[in-house]
Design an enzyme around this catalytic site. Structure first.
Site, PDB file in Angstrom:
ATOM      1  CB  ILE A   1     -10.340  10.113   6.373  1.00  0.00           C
ATOM      2  CG1 ILE A   1      -9.177  10.978   5.866  1.00  0.00           C
ATOM      3  CG2 ILE A   1     -11.688  10.764   6.053  1.00  0.00           C
ATOM      4  CD1 ILE A   1      -9.095  12.353   6.468  1.00  0.00           C
TER       5      ILE A   1
ATOM      6  CB  SER B   1       0.227   1.458  -4.346  1.00  0.00           C
ATOM      7  OG  SER B   1      -0.549   1.749  -3.197  1.00  0.00           O
TER       8      SER B   1
ATOM      9  CE1 TYR C   1      -3.793   2.381   0.495  1.00  0.00           C
ATOM     10  CE2 TYR C   1      -2.467   3.310   2.269  1.00  0.00           C
ATOM     11  CZ  TYR C   1      -3.556   3.382   1.417  1.00  0.00           C
ATOM     12  OH  TYR C   1      -4.393   4.471   1.475  1.00  0.00           O
TER      13      TYR C   1
END
Length: 252
Positions: free
Chosen positions: A181, A151, A148
């Site tokens: 978030i 990327s 992750y």
């Protein structure tokens, strides 16, 4: 309204951060096509000025057809928001090649292919705005996030490269790197901790502003970046994390 008369494609714009961006774009006067794997849900689906397009963006062959559907609804396209993405937590030793490739396909390759598909539209309009949704994990990393983080770091770098290559066409490209978030997924993650209340308190303490982020926080910044007021801004990766990365950690 900041985006009156503008049109936008937002990938993964039906929920979470994407939902916050879509809602703020509609409030700002834009018409929006949301491209994502799942159907657009209520109440967003029934709002005027929005259309849902179903597509698996990890499949390159799906992108031209999805863009054709979106442009059929919107006509010309002024703004692209590359928000769709996936995150799988895996230790380095457990990370499978197929998982790596899926995250790269959706988080990094799809934004490039979306931008390529929209280049003729942007050039025909005399310019456009591309907004990539990166992550603070493109700058630092949490445990188990090798793919992750890679990327998102790649997406940040590609943002700058697109800004350089496309600036002569009047196409700006910027990225937002959100921190924590609030979403249904983040709530599920906190609830899965041994002491959810302590996890929430610890998380809140990481943020100098005294709270975690909301999808509309990202939407507010995306509206600015898409608007003519940001006409001199391109190639930037803007961290929006409530000050989390500015706060040095202490061991006590």
């Amino acid at each position: 309204m900041e985006l009156a008369g503008k049109t936008a494609i937002i990938t993964g714009g039906g929920q979470g951060i994407g939902g916050g961006i879509t809602s703020r774009f509609l409030e700002a006067g834009a018409r929006v096509a949301v491209i994502q794997r799942r159907p657009l849900a209520e109440p967003l689906a029934s709002q005027p000025g929005v259309m849902g397009v179903q597509a698996d963006l990890s499949d390159p062959a799906s992108i031209p057809h999805a863009v054709d559907q979106a442009t059929g609804f919107l006509g010309t396209i002024d703004i692209l928001v590359n928000n769709a993405g996936i995150m799988l937590e895996r230790s380095v030793e457990d990370l499978q090649l197929a998982e790596w490739e899926l995250m790269m396909a959706l988080n990094l390759r799809a934004p490039l292919l979306m931008a390529q598909a929209l280049l003729p539209h942007f050039r025909g309009n005399g310019g456009g705005s591309v907004i990539n949704i990166g992550s603070i994990e493109g700058i630092a990393a949490n445990p188990g996030h090798a793919a992750y983080a890679a990327s998102k770091a790649g997406l940040h770098g590609m943002t700058k490269a697109l800004a350089v290559d496309l600036g002569a066409d009047g196409i700006r490209c910027n990225a937002i790197a959100p921190g924590w978030i609030h979403s249904a997924l983040s709530e599920n993650y906190l609830e899965a901790q041994g002491d959810p209340a302590a996890a929430r308190a610890g998380l809140k303490a990481l943020h100098p502003v005294g709270r975690t982020g909301r999808p509309e926080d990202i939407g507010n910044l995306a509206v600015f970046l898409a608007s003519d007021r940001a006409g001199f801004m391109t190639g930037e990766v803007l961290v929006l994390d409530g000050g989390r990365m500015s706060k040095l950690p202490l061991s006590f």
